[in-house]
Design a protein around this motif. Structure first.
Motif, short mmCIF file in Angstrom:
data_model
loop_
_atom_site.label_atom_id
_atom_site.label_comp_id
_atom_site.label_asym_id
_atom_site.label_seq_id
_atom_site.Cartn_x
_atom_site.Cartn_y
_atom_site.Cartn_z
N ILE A 35 8.60 12.36 -6.37
CA ILE A 35 9.04 12.23 -7.54
C ILE A 35 10.57 12.17 -7.70
N LEU A 36 11.50 12.65 -6.92
CA LEU A 36 12.71 12.29 -6.79
C LEU A 36 13.02 10.87 -6.59
N TRP A 37 12.27 10.34 -5.52
CA TRP A 37 12.39 9.01 -5.11
C TRP A 37 11.90 7.92 -6.32
N THR A 38 11.05 8.36 -7.13
CA THR A 38 10.35 7.43 -8.16
C THR A 38 11.65 7.60 -9.43
N ALA A 39 11.97 8.70 -9.36
CA ALA A 39 13.15 8.94 -10.50
C ALA A 39 14.45 8.29 -10.19
N HIS A 40 14.73 8.09 -8.99
CA HIS A 40 16.08 7.47 -8.49
C HIS A 40 15.61 6.00 -8.63
N VAL A 41 14.57 5.39 -8.14
CA VAL A 41 14.36 3.91 -8.43
C VAL A 41 14.34 3.76 -9.87
N SER A 42 13.50 4.50 -10.59
CA SER A 42 13.42 4.21 -12.12
C SER A 42 14.63 4.19 -12.72
N GLU A 43 15.78 5.07 -12.42
CA GLU A 43 17.12 5.09 -12.85
C GLU A 43 17.80 3.85 -12.48
N GLU A 44 17.64 3.39 -11.43
CA GLU A 44 18.09 2.08 -10.85
C GLU A 44 17.68 1.07 -11.69
N VAL A 45 16.50 0.84 -11.70
CA VAL A 45 15.93 -0.01 -12.63
C VAL A 45 16.43 -0.04 -14.08
N ALA A 46 16.34 1.02 -14.73
CA ALA A 46 17.01 1.31 -16.01
C ALA A 46 18.27 0.66 -16.15
N ILE A 47 19.18 1.29 -14.97
CA ILE A 47 20.41 0.42 -15.07
C ILE A 47 20.52 -0.80 -15.10
N GLU A 48 19.96 -1.56 -14.25
CA GLU A 48 19.82 -2.97 -13.86
C GLU A 48 19.35 -3.43 -15.21
N GLN A 49 18.37 -2.84 -16.07
CA GLN A 49 18.08 -3.55 -17.45
C GLN A 49 19.01 -3.30 -18.35
N ARG A 189 11.28 12.02 -18.86
CA ARG A 189 10.15 12.16 -19.34
C ARG A 189 8.98 11.50 -18.26
N GLN A 190 9.35 10.44 -17.80
CA GLN A 190 8.41 9.96 -16.52
C GLN A 190 8.57 10.99 -15.43
N ARG A 191 9.57 11.54 -15.15
CA ARG A 191 9.59 12.69 -14.10
C ARG A 191 8.77 13.99 -14.44
N MET A 192 8.57 14.39 -15.64
CA MET A 192 7.88 15.37 -16.01
C MET A 192 6.35 15.06 -15.97
#
Length: 331
Positions: A35-49, A189-192
């Motif tokens: 979950i932590l890794w997914t959140a980290h990757v999702s946040e990086e992807v969101a920042i790239e977007q 929301r994705q983490r929850m």
């Protein structure tokens, strides 16, 4: 309670408890890391977007300003920039004027001349700056400062036709802040949702594992313990049911062979006891016979002693008579 005492107490629990707790702990740890890794990757992807959005907004601002220059409406640029600021994700937009443009067209508006240290660095080096910062109201925002370089073909226009500068000269920059609030909300929301999915998947999995351990490990071991206690109490006619070929099944098979072997050994001991009883009876009979013979021998020995005594007495009397006869003959 120290950690060592806790581990010692845990080590004394039943096998199924230790297995379930260990599997649960490993599952929770695995889900937490994922979950932590997914959140980290999702946040990086969101920042790239967000960075891509900022670059698109930068190109949109410059395209608008270029069109206004061509149409002669550049004095109205503040209206255009104010419209850009109304976009939901935009927190700040500033158009910065470089030294080459100021020298050719004048210093421009006051907000175009004011530069902070980062903006001055971008105008001096021509290198883009991008980083996550915290705004005055405590909101995370992506700050992007992107330079505008003199090019022969930028969005279909030749910058060098209006700006008398060498190609690659920094004409200015666009400084903006893009809000990351929706990005953080989407990540949260994705983490929850991931946590909820993990719980919904883990609980049935643990229940299935519990049933599996109870059927494959706990029940056979409990049956083996019952048999062991019964054997220790002297009961050797236990019914041992072996339903598997795994380690627990091998243990029950071994206990079954042990019980059968103990029965054989006890039967042999019982047979030896009967043989020893018969031998003891025979030895007792022989001992009685020997005792009788000994008594008879003692009786006969007494008779011989009496005869010998009588014989000695007769010999003594005969000797005395012979001596008396000799004395008379001498006289």
């Amino acid at each position: 309670m120290s950690l060592m005492n806790l581990f010692a107490k845990f080590g004394n629990q039943k096998i199924w408890v230790r297995l379930i707790v260990s599997i649960t702990a490993m599952t929770i740890a695995s889900w937490a890391v994922m979950i932590l890794w997914t959140a980290h990757v999702s946040e990086e992807v969101a920042i790239e977007q967000a960075q891509d959005f900022a670059r698109s907004a930068h190109d949109m601002v410059l395209a608008g300003l270029t069109g206004m220059m061509v149409t002669g409406t550049i004095p109205q640029r503040e209206v255009f920039i104010d419209q850009i600021k109304q976009l939901p994700s935009i927190r700040e937009v500033r158009v910065l004027r470089g030294e080459a443009v100021s020298g050719q067209f004048g210093p421009g508006a006051e907000q175009e001349r004011e530069h902070d240290a980062l903006e001055a660095q971008v105008l001096a080096t021509g290198q883009e700056y991008s980083a996550v910062e915290v705004t005055a109201n405590g909101e995370d925002a992506l700050r992007v400062i992107r330079p505008a370089l003199a090019q022969e073909n930028y969005l279909g226009k030749n910058c060098l036709s209006c700006h008398v500068v060498p190609r690659g000269t920094v004409l200015g920059a666009v400084s903006m802040k893009v809000s990351l609030q929706k990005t953080h909300e989407a990540v949260a929301r994705q983490r929850m949702q991931t946590v909820l999915a993990a719980v919904l998947l883990t609980l049935p999995m643990l229940f299935v594992i519990f049933l599996f351990i109870r059927r494959v490990v706990t029940r056979p071991l409990a049956h083996g313990m019952e048999v062991a206690h019964a054997v220790a109490a002297g009961k050797l006619d236990n019914e041992i049911e072996v339903v598997s070929n795994d380690e627990v099944g091998d243990l029950l098979k071994t206990m079954k062979r042990m019980q059968e072997r103990l029965n054989v050994v006890l039967q042999e001991v019982e047979n030896c006891g009967l043989s020893m009883g018969q031998s003891s009876y025979q030895i007792s009979s022989i001992s009685n016979e020997i005792s009788k013979v000994s008594q008879q021998q003692q009786s006969r020995s007494g008779e011989v002693d009496g005869a010998m005594s009588q014989l000695n007495e007769i010999s003594r009397q005969a000797l005395a008579q012979a001596l008396a006869a000799v004395e008379r003959s001498n006289d």
